[in-house]
Design a protein around this motif. Sequence first.
Motif, mmCIF file in Angstrom:
data_model
loop_
_atom_site.group_PDB
_atom_site.id
_atom_site.type_symbol
_atom_site.label_atom_id
_atom_site.label_comp_id
_atom_site.label_asym_id
_atom_site.label_seq_id
_atom_site.Cartn_x
_atom_site.Cartn_y
_atom_site.Cartn_z
ATOM 1 N N PRO A 1 0.834 -1.203 0.000
ATOM 2 C CA PRO A 1 0.000 0.000 0.000
ATOM 3 C C PRO A 1 0.867 1.250 0.000
ATOM 4 N N GLU A 2 0.360 2.299 -0.623
ATOM 5 C CA GLU A 2 1.088 3.561 -0.622
ATOM 6 C C GLU A 2 1.100 4.154 0.778
ATOM 7 N N SER A 3 2.206 4.845 1.108
ATOM 8 C CA SER A 3 2.263 5.513 2.410
ATOM 9 C C SER A 3 1.310 6.697 2.391
ATOM 10 N N PRO A 4 0.715 7.030 3.538
ATOM 11 C CA PRO A 4 -0.214 8.160 3.577
ATOM 12 C C PRO A 4 0.520 9.461 3.268
ATOM 13 N N HIS A 5 -0.158 10.362 2.616
ATOM 14 C CA HIS A 5 0.421 11.670 2.355
ATOM 15 C C HIS A 5 -0.707 12.692 2.258
ATOM 16 N N LEU A 6 -0.337 13.955 2.399
ATOM 17 C CA LEU A 6 -1.286 15.055 2.264
ATOM 18 C C LEU A 6 -0.712 16.076 1.302
ATOM 19 N N THR A 7 -1.510 16.544 0.385
ATOM 20 C CA THR A 7 -1.140 17.666 -0.474
ATOM 21 C C THR A 7 -2.025 18.843 -0.086
ATOM 22 N N LEU A 8 -1.393 19.910 0.389
ATOM 23 C CA LEU A 8 -2.131 20.997 1.031
ATOM 24 C C LEU A 8 -1.701 22.359 0.487
ATOM 25 N N ASP B 1 1.499 28.660 -2.450
ATOM 26 C CA ASP B 1 2.363 27.494 -2.596
ATOM 27 C C ASP B 1 1.563 26.222 -2.317
ATOM 28 N N THR B 2 2.171 25.081 -2.614
ATOM 29 C CA THR B 2 1.578 23.781 -2.306
ATOM 30 C C THR B 2 2.626 22.911 -1.622
ATOM 31 N N LEU B 3 2.238 22.258 -0.532
ATOM 32 C CA LEU B 3 3.123 21.337 0.179
ATOM 33 C C LEU B 3 2.543 19.930 0.115
ATOM 34 N N THR B 4 3.398 18.963 -0.171
ATOM 35 C CA THR B 4 3.023 17.559 -0.082
ATOM 36 C C THR B 4 3.845 16.939 1.041
ATOM 37 N N LEU B 5 3.144 16.373 2.031
ATOM 38 C CA LEU B 5 3.789 15.853 3.235
ATOM 39 C C LEU B 5 3.506 14.364 3.373
ATOM 40 N N PRO C 1 18.536 24.547 4.605
ATOM 41 C CA PRO C 1 17.367 23.786 5.062
ATOM 42 C C PRO C 1 17.032 24.000 6.537
ATOM 43 N N GLU C 2 18.055 24.091 7.383
ATOM 44 C CA GLU C 2 17.779 24.235 8.816
ATOM 45 C C GLU C 2 17.188 25.599 9.160
ATOM 46 N N HIS C 3 17.301 26.563 8.251
ATOM 47 C CA HIS C 3 16.712 27.884 8.472
ATOM 48 C C HIS C 3 15.345 28.033 7.812
ATOM 49 N N ASN C 4 14.968 27.077 6.979
ATOM 50 C CA ASN C 4 13.675 27.155 6.309
ATOM 51 C C ASN C 4 12.552 26.992 7.327
ATOM 52 N N LEU C 5 11.523 27.847 7.243
ATOM 53 C CA LEU C 5 10.437 27.799 8.234
ATOM 54 C C LEU C 5 9.674 26.475 8.189
ATOM 55 N N ILE C 6 9.680 25.794 7.047
ATOM 56 C CA ILE C 6 9.013 24.493 6.963
ATOM 57 C C ILE C 6 9.722 23.484 7.867
ATOM 58 N N VAL C 7 11.035 23.401 7.744
ATOM 59 C CA VAL C 7 11.818 22.469 8.554
ATOM 60 C C VAL C 7 11.759 22.854 10.026
ATOM 61 N N ASN D 1 3.742 28.645 4.710
ATOM 62 C CA ASN D 1 4.372 27.327 4.635
ATOM 63 C C ASN D 1 4.503 26.701 6.014
ATOM 64 N N ALA D 2 4.916 27.511 6.993
ATOM 65 C CA ALA D 2 5.074 27.002 8.355
ATOM 66 C C ALA D 2 3.739 26.541 8.932
ATOM 67 N N ALA D 3 2.691 27.345 8.713
ATOM 68 C CA ALA D 3 1.368 26.979 9.242
ATOM 69 C C ALA D 3 0.849 25.704 8.592
ATOM 70 N N THR D 4 1.021 25.579 7.279
ATOM 71 C CA THR D 4 0.574 24.373 6.590
ATOM 72 C C THR D 4 1.334 23.154 7.093
ATOM 73 N N THR D 5 2.615 23.339 7.376
ATOM 74 C CA THR D 5 3.413 22.239 7.944
ATOM 75 C C THR D 5 2.881 21.830 9.307
#
Length: 286
Positions: free
Chosen positions: A2-9, A43-47, A66-72, A108-112
Amino acid sequence: MPESPHLTLPAPAKLNRLLLITGRRPDGYHELQTLFQFLDHGDTLTLAPRADGQVRLTPTLHGVAPEHNLIVRAARLLQAEAGCRLGAEIHLEKRLPMGGGLGGGSSNAATTLLGLDRLWGLGFDLDRLAALGLSLGADVPVFVRGHAAWAEGIGERLTPVDLDTPWFVVIHPGVTVSTQAVFGAAQLTRDTLPITMARALQGGASSWRNDCEATVRELYPEVARALDWLSSRAPTMLTGTGACVFARLQSKGEADRLLAEATRHHWQAFMARGLNCSPLHAVLGR
């Protein structure tokens, strides 16, 4: 298998329909009054969850480690708050310009935060997620809460409001505006008399303004040119500290025509509808 669960938001843009600067605090932050509204563009995020606890973001953004990106940072903050051993694979489809005043990083941070709360099964409420978001940036809570809002303080004290929902044409003048430079400028207006939310809403869009606009015009001639060009065609304002400027139109047809004209004049531009409910919350059913 089965595919792993994911969200596109979605991670929607915001506009500051009004922005007043009413003072400066001892810690250097400015006291604001503003009206936030979302756009049906962003933007669109897929998690997807990872079992090994790692947070991986693709692609990397030019000039942002990457460590400074608000998503991470948002993902790791939520991990630590929840004591969660899961990680995340996150893909970002970036449409919003950096340094544009559209709130892309905060969105992006809120969607994450909301997306990983759902994927990791944490069940945090919006108050808790908004408090986490505030530690990442003053604009993050409005995206977490997901409704157009009157904001005070540094932008974190929010009261939901319903604004008119016109069409907008947004121009990015091709420069990145430094929020730090704008708020540090000696000529910036910092003593606008506070108004009540009721007075702001009663006055309506024709009376709304942005106290940063004169300073940004002076510091960034490209923004001044965009403001001059757009304001000769429709009611126009700067959003946030810029660089983006937006015109308010009453119909999609008007917006279509203005966007076509902007494109002919080689402006970077897009068209969007104003929204009182964030499309992120519409997808998540929050």
